[in-house]
Design a protein around this motif. Structure first.
Motif, short mmCIF file in Angstrom:
data_model
loop_
_atom_site.label_atom_id
_atom_site.label_comp_id
_atom_site.label_asym_id
_atom_site.label_seq_id
_atom_site.Cartn_x
_atom_site.Cartn_y
_atom_site.Cartn_z
N LEU A 184 -13.60 -1.39 -7.56
CA LEU A 184 -13.53 -1.35 -6.09
C LEU A 184 -12.07 -1.38 -5.63
CD1 LEU A 184 -16.32 -3.92 -5.05
CD2 LEU A 184 -16.44 -1.43 -4.91
N LEU A 185 -11.27 -2.22 -6.30
CA LEU A 185 -9.86 -2.35 -5.89
C LEU A 185 -9.11 -1.04 -6.10
CD1 LEU A 185 -8.91 -5.89 -7.30
CD2 LEU A 185 -9.44 -5.26 -4.96
N THR A 186 -9.35 -0.38 -7.23
CA THR A 186 -8.61 0.85 -7.52
C THR A 186 -9.20 2.05 -6.78
OG1 THR A 186 -9.99 1.19 -9.46
CG2 THR A 186 -7.85 0.15 -9.83
N GLY A 187 -10.38 1.87 -6.17
CA GLY A 187 -11.00 2.99 -5.46
C GLY A 187 -11.80 3.90 -6.37
N THR A 188 -12.00 3.47 -7.62
CA THR A 188 -12.81 4.27 -8.57
C THR A 188 -14.25 4.35 -8.08
OG1 THR A 188 -11.44 3.28 -10.28
CG2 THR A 188 -13.37 4.49 -11.04
N ILE A 189 -14.74 3.24 -7.51
CA ILE A 189 -16.05 3.28 -6.86
C ILE A 189 -15.87 2.78 -5.42
CG2 ILE A 189 -17.46 3.01 -8.94
CD1 ILE A 189 -17.72 0.03 -8.25
N GLU A 190 -16.81 3.16 -4.57
CA GLU A 190 -16.68 2.78 -3.16
C GLU A 190 -17.44 1.49 -2.88
OE1 GLU A 190 -17.26 5.41 0.24
OE2 GLU A 190 -16.62 7.02 -1.12
N ARG A 191 -16.82 0.63 -2.10
CA ARG A 191 -17.54 -0.59 -1.71
C ARG A 191 -18.55 -0.23 -0.62
NH1 ARG A 191 -12.33 -0.87 0.12
NH2 ARG A 191 -11.97 -1.13 2.36
N GLU A 192 -19.60 -1.07 -0.52
CA GLU A 192 -20.59 -0.81 0.52
C GLU A 192 -20.19 -1.48 1.82
OE1 GLU A 192 -24.50 -1.41 -1.51
OE2 GLU A 192 -23.33 -0.31 -3.00
N THR A 227 -13.55 -5.57 3.62
CA THR A 227 -12.23 -5.00 3.89
C THR A 227 -11.20 -5.48 2.87
OG1 THR A 227 -11.73 -6.87 5.34
CG2 THR A 227 -12.58 -4.88 6.41
N MET A 228 -10.14 -4.66 2.75
CA MET A 228 -9.00 -5.04 1.90
C MET A 228 -7.75 -4.94 2.75
SD MET A 228 -9.44 -2.93 -1.64
CE MET A 228 -11.08 -2.71 -2.32
N GLU A 229 -6.88 -5.94 2.60
CA GLU A 229 -5.59 -5.92 3.30
C GLU A 229 -4.48 -6.18 2.30
OE1 GLU A 229 -5.11 -8.76 6.45
OE2 GLU A 229 -7.00 -8.13 7.33
N GLU A 266 -1.89 -5.29 6.26
CA GLU A 266 -2.39 -3.97 6.68
C GLU A 266 -3.67 -3.61 5.95
OE1 GLU A 266 -0.17 -0.29 6.82
OE2 GLU A 266 1.57 -1.46 7.48
N ALA A 267 -4.65 -3.14 6.72
CA ALA A 267 -5.91 -2.74 6.09
C ALA A 267 -5.69 -1.49 5.23
CB ALA A 267 -6.94 -2.44 7.17
N VAL A 268 -6.24 -1.49 4.02
CA VAL A 268 -6.12 -0.32 3.13
C VAL A 268 -7.52 0.06 2.63
CG1 VAL A 268 -3.73 -0.69 2.35
CG2 VAL A 268 -5.59 -1.89 1.19
N PRO A 269 -7.75 1.37 2.38
CA PRO A 269 -9.08 1.75 1.89
C PRO A 269 -9.32 1.20 0.48
CG PRO A 269 -7.58 3.66 1.93
CD PRO A 269 -6.87 2.53 2.59
N HIS A 270 -8.27 1.16 -0.32
CA HIS A 270 -8.30 0.59 -1.68
C HIS A 270 -6.84 0.45 -2.12
CE1 HIS A 270 -7.38 4.64 -2.98
NE2 HIS A 270 -8.45 5.08 -2.33
N LEU A 271 -6.65 0.02 -3.39
CA LEU A 271 -5.27 -0.23 -3.83
C LEU A 271 -4.75 0.91 -4.71
CD1 LEU A 271 -5.68 -4.00 -4.79
CD2 LEU A 271 -4.93 -3.04 -2.61
N GLY A 272 -5.43 2.05 -4.65
CA GLY A 272 -5.09 3.17 -5.53
C GLY A 272 -3.60 3.52 -5.55
N GLN A 273 -2.95 3.45 -4.41
CA GLN A 273 -1.53 3.82 -4.34
C GLN A 273 -0.62 2.59 -4.44
OE1 GLN A 273 -0.45 7.04 -4.32
NE2 GLN A 273 -2.63 7.43 -4.58
N ILE A 274 -1.21 1.42 -4.47
CA ILE A 274 -0.40 0.19 -4.42
C ILE A 274 -0.40 -0.52 -5.77
CG2 ILE A 274 -0.15 -2.05 -3.20
CD1 ILE A 274 -1.93 -0.72 -0.97
N ALA A 275 -1.46 -0.29 -6.54
CA ALA A 275 -1.60 -1.03 -7.80
C ALA A 275 -1.55 -0.11 -9.01
CB ALA A 275 -2.93 -1.78 -7.79
N ALA A 276 -0.97 -0.62 -10.09
CA ALA A 276 -1.06 0.04 -11.40
C ALA A 276 -2.13 -0.70 -12.19
CB ALA A 276 0.28 -0.04 -12.11
#
Ligand SMILES: Nc1ncnc2c1ncn2[C@@H]1O[C@H](COP(=O)(O)OP(=O)(O)OP(=O)(O)O)[C@@H](O)[C@H]1O
Length: 245
Positions: A46-54, A57-59, A63-73
């Protein structure tokens, strides 16, 4: 701060994660430990955006983010190095996605190879080096992404005890020298106590935080002290209770 609020995900109609809340301080090392199948890897997906949460929220830093795909390794248990590329080429893969100067990245990778004890092995293929060396290379690649958050899903579980301890020291430097916010999954209580600022003990699915233990700031730690032995017992009995449910 990383703030997860009311996250939820179901598989086949059954909630694996339900109303999951978690706050993680920027720059901290947090370790998730919980019964097998409780939903740890699902949370990382869910954090990496590999699957979608139902729902939920993530902040990140307010700042609200859809997932951490661009923020996390993200680094997993398996090193996932490409077998046909050399260690250096594998470490430089994030360069493909980066607009930054190749030269600076190359210098950075060389510095990390030296620091992680891999100098002289830059041109070796993954199949020709040990498991510990492959994981060190995977760790360098994770750092080459230059993301603020690092998600580690049991990165050392396939290694022998001695190699594992030397890599744990390297992981400590992730946070200290590279100022990363680290969230790691492990099944190894000693590893959690050696590395974490905060240990998060999880319940069976649907996963919740059962206990949040803030550890003393001194590192490296002496896990033979009575303080850590008591914390280890506490975590063990909590996990045993969860497994009996
Ligand atoms: N793609 C999927 N489809 C259906 N169910 C799934 C799927 N992925 C995971 N699950 C289920 O969700 C639950 C949580 O799985 P997950 O892999 O997140 O647990 P985990 O805590 O990481 O386990 P482990 O510690 O054993 O790695 C399990 O019951 C699992 O069977």
């Amino acid at each position: 701060m990383l703030r997860l609020s009311h996250l939820g995900k179901k598989y086949n109609g059954l909630p694996v994660i339900d109303q999951f809340d978690l706050d993680i301080e920027k720059g901290s090392f947090s370790v998730l430990i919980g019964p097998s199948g409780c939903g740890k890897s699902t949370l990382f997906d869910l954090l990496t955006g590999t699957i979608e949460r139902e729902y939920g929220t993530m902040e990140w830093i307010g700042e609200a983010v859809p997932h951490l795909g661009q923020i996390a390794a993200y680094m997993q248990q398996k090193d996932l190095l490409l077998p046909w590329l050399s260690l250096m080429q594998n470490a430089m893969l994030p360069q493909v996605f980066s607009k930054e100067k190749h030269l600076r990245k190359n210098k950075k990778a060389k510095g990390l190879f030296e620091r992680f004890g891999l100098n002289g092995f830059e041109d070796y293929l993954p199949g020709a080096v040990s498991g510990g060396m492959k994981q060190r290379c995977a760790l360098i690649r994770t750092l080459m992404f230059e993301r603020e958050i690092v998600l580690l899903d049991e990165p050392l579980s396939a290694l022998d005890a001695i190699t594992r301890r030397s890599l744990q020291s390297l992981l400590l430097s992730l946070q200290k020298d590279f100022k990363k916010t680290v969230l790691m999954i492990t099944h190894d209580i000693d590893e959690a106590l050696y590395l974490a600022d905060t240990v998060l003990v999880l319940t069976q699915a649907p996963m919740k935080i059962r206990d949040r233990i803030t550890l003393p700031s001194e590192k490296p730690r002496n896990l033979d002290s009575s303080e850590y032995i008591a914390i280890k017992k506490r975590i063990l009995s909590e996990l045993e209770e969860e497994m009996q449910l």
